[in-house]
Design a protein around this motif. Structure first.
Motif, short mmCIF file in Angstrom:
data_model
loop_
_atom_site.label_atom_id
_atom_site.label_comp_id
_atom_site.label_asym_id
_atom_site.label_seq_id
_atom_site.Cartn_x
_atom_site.Cartn_y
_atom_site.Cartn_z
N TRP A 86 -0.18 4.33 -0.94
CA TRP A 86 0.59 3.22 -0.38
C TRP A 86 2.06 3.58 -0.23
O TRP A 86 2.70 3.20 0.76
N TRP A 87 2.61 4.33 -1.16
CA TRP A 87 3.99 4.79 -1.02
C TRP A 87 4.14 5.71 0.19
O TRP A 87 5.12 5.63 0.94
N SER A 147 -1.46 -5.14 -1.21
CA SER A 147 -0.78 -3.84 -1.30
C SER A 147 -0.26 -3.43 0.07
O SER A 147 0.86 -2.90 0.19
N TRP A 148 -1.07 -3.68 1.11
CA TRP A 148 -0.58 -3.38 2.47
C TRP A 148 0.63 -4.25 2.80
O TRP A 148 1.61 -3.76 3.39
N ALA A 153 3.66 -2.84 1.20
CA ALA A 153 4.06 -1.58 1.83
C ALA A 153 4.68 -1.83 3.21
O ALA A 153 5.68 -1.20 3.58
N ALA A 204 4.07 3.53 3.35
CA ALA A 204 5.32 2.81 3.55
C ALA A 204 6.43 3.74 4.03
O ALA A 204 7.19 3.40 4.96
#
Length: 536
Positions: free
Chosen positions: A220-221, A260-261, A264, A224
């Protein structure tokens, strides 16, 4: 020959532990057990479909860990080859590339002053090109090579996405389709930011799939950061985030993965906020954009319908996200939103959403893979017909591909105009640009203007933090023009319907006090040499 990728082992006995202990272990029994055929272990579904005979040979001759990634290199190599082919375009440059070239050659302080007044939306790209030219001032090759490399990386990413969603055959086909798409070939050879934005969106999409599947914080990082880079390279890349959100909704991804999306995506969009604020103050820079015409809207609707038809034959869903759920929003949503917004304020230009072709390539690649497998099942004749259709489509692209690598493929050629100035003028002659902002030839090849006097220029572009500099008042321009015997003029093919006061005075003085000696038409411009009557 390398061993097969499928391993075999003895099947597990189905007898309960006590029953197994009661079975006599005679030699005959042992021999019979050993002679039983082995049951193959289920293979990974993502690599179960080889992409034809060539793919099978390639996979069996490579180390096992390299096989999943070997096929994705072919689209990258093809994109690199087509990008390097005719890269100089007959040593031409059009006006947008000319802007990149001159801004990236300014010193860092002058560049930052320029971004404060104009073109901040391309600021990060200009800083990148500043570093490129600082390391290697290779002219047109240094200007365009970053775009070629970025598009080759994008093609590899498309192949990886297709492989993950629909198998290696679909991945290979999608990557090759992407490499051969006319818009991809065009912008792979332009010294602008669009190829880099496309590459960032492609790899951001790939990281999204990995993050949804693995739910790891690192993925996820990465997503992003990659999408933030895309948005900083061009702010309309934020529309890809909306397409990703729609994909997750269509795929019914909920709970922790969806939130989570959302976090991000918000993290990717936050760095864009200051850029949007400054770019809104420079909105006059895109005043030239007009609303999409009927032809553009009809072409997009036709392609959207074709994409919908391809989605119906793209194959079964694999994993949490199906290929149509990802590809259709990426292709349709960014363009549709820009076109809709252009009804109020025109902002749609097709290259602003170049990355949307990722979705079309995935759909067409998956459909081609399914067609190949169906044709192989029906026999050699059907395969031959399919190959003939594909070959005909490729041949039909050849004229466009050849034209794309000539100076006639863009709206103008600033280097050709600069060469014409060098051939027509002599040291000490006057120089005018009509209109004043038609100074791109001077930015592209300043050596051709050595010894000429810029009659309308008050301050140059670098010192004023602008793209073209500032003009003198009309009276000062008139006085300068009357002190010279010859003037070389770079002008548009058609005079402006609403000239500025300076341009009106310049045209009046040329008409009343000079005569035309020679006209030299070039792509998108005209170079005219004037002299006093009787001195041509």
């Amino acid at each position: 020959m390398a061993p097969s990728t499928t391993e075999f082992r003895q099947p597990m006995a189905l007898t309960p532990p006590r029953a197994r202990a009661a079975v006599p272990t005679t030699a005959a029994t042992t021999t019979t057990t050993a002679a039983e055929p082995a049951e193959p272990r289920p293979t990974d579904t993502r690599t179960a479909r080889p992409a034809g005979a060539f793919a099978r040979r390639l996979r069996t001759r490579l180390p096992r860990r390299a096989r999943p990634y070997a096929l994705v290199l072919l689209p990258a190599v093809l994109t690199l080859a087509t990008g390097l082919w005719g890269l100089e375009r007959e040593h031409s440059m059009w006006r947008d590339e000319s802007t990149t070239y001159q801004v990236a050659h300014r010193d860092l302080g002058a560049m930052l002053r320029t971004l404060g007044t104009v073109d901040v939306v391309h600021g990060l790209y200009y800083l990148l090109m500043y570093a490129v030219f600082a390391c290697w001032d290779g002219g047109l090759w240094a200007l365009r090579l970053p775009s070629v490399l970025a598009m080759a990386g994008a093609a590899a990413g498309v192949a990886l996405i297709g492989r993950r969603l629909a198998g290696p055959g679909a991945g290979l086909a999608a990557g090759l389709v992407f490499a051969l798409l006319p818009p991809v070939q065009r912008y792979a050879q332009e010294g602008r930011s669009y190829a880099l934005v496309c590459a960032c969106v492609v790899w951001g999409t790939y990281l999204l799939l990995r993050a949804v599947a693995g739910r790891t914080r690192r993925a996820w990082w990465g997503y992003a950061a990659t999408m933030a880079l895309a948005c900083l390279l061009h702010e309309f890349a934020v529309l890809a985030l909306l397409a990703h959100g729609l994909t997750l909704r269509c795929a019914r991804v909920r709970g922790d993965a969806f939130w989570s999306w959302a976090r991000a995506a918000a993290g990717a969009a936050v760095p864009l906020a200051p850029l949007v604020v400054v770019s809104q103050q420079q909105a006059q820079q895109v005043a030239w954009i007009s609303a999409p015409d009927v032809g553009q809207v009809a072409a997009f609707l036709g392609l959207a319908l074709a994409a919908g038809a391809l989605a119906r034959v793209a194959g079964e869903r694999r994993g949490r996200i199906g290929l149509p759920a990802l590809a259709l929003p990426l292709f349709v949503v960014p363009t549709a939103l820009l076109m809709a917004a252009s009804a109020l304020h025109p902002i749609y230009v097709d290259r602003y959403v170049l990355y949307g072709w990722l979705g079309f390539a995935l759909l067409l690649g998956a459909a081609l893979d399914r067609a190949v497998r169906a044709a192989r099942a029906r026999g050699p004749a059907t395969v031959g017909v399919l190959c003939g259709v594909v070959a005909a489509l490729l041949v039909a692209q050849v004229p466009y591909a050849l034209t794309l690598r000539t100076s006639q493929s863009r709206m103008d050629d600033t280097v050709a105009a600069a060469r014409a100035v060098g051939e027509l003028s002599e040291p000490g002659d006057g120089l005018l640009f009509l209109p004043f902002h038609r100074r791109e030839p001077l930015m592209s090849a300043p050596g051709e203007f050595h010894g000429l006097r810029d009659l309308a220029l008050a301050q140059d572009a670098s010192s004023t933090g602008t793209l073209w500099g500032t003009e003198l008042p009309p009276s000062a321009i008139r006085a300068r023009m009357l002190r010279v015997e010859r003037v070389t003029v770079i002008t548009d093919p058609r005079p402006s319907a609403r000239p500025s006061p300076q341009e009106a005075v310049e045209r009046a003085v040329l008409r009343d006090h000079f005569t035309v000696c020679e006209r030299r038409p070039v792509r998108g411009m005209r170079v005219v040499r004037y002299a006093r009557p009787g001195t041509c």
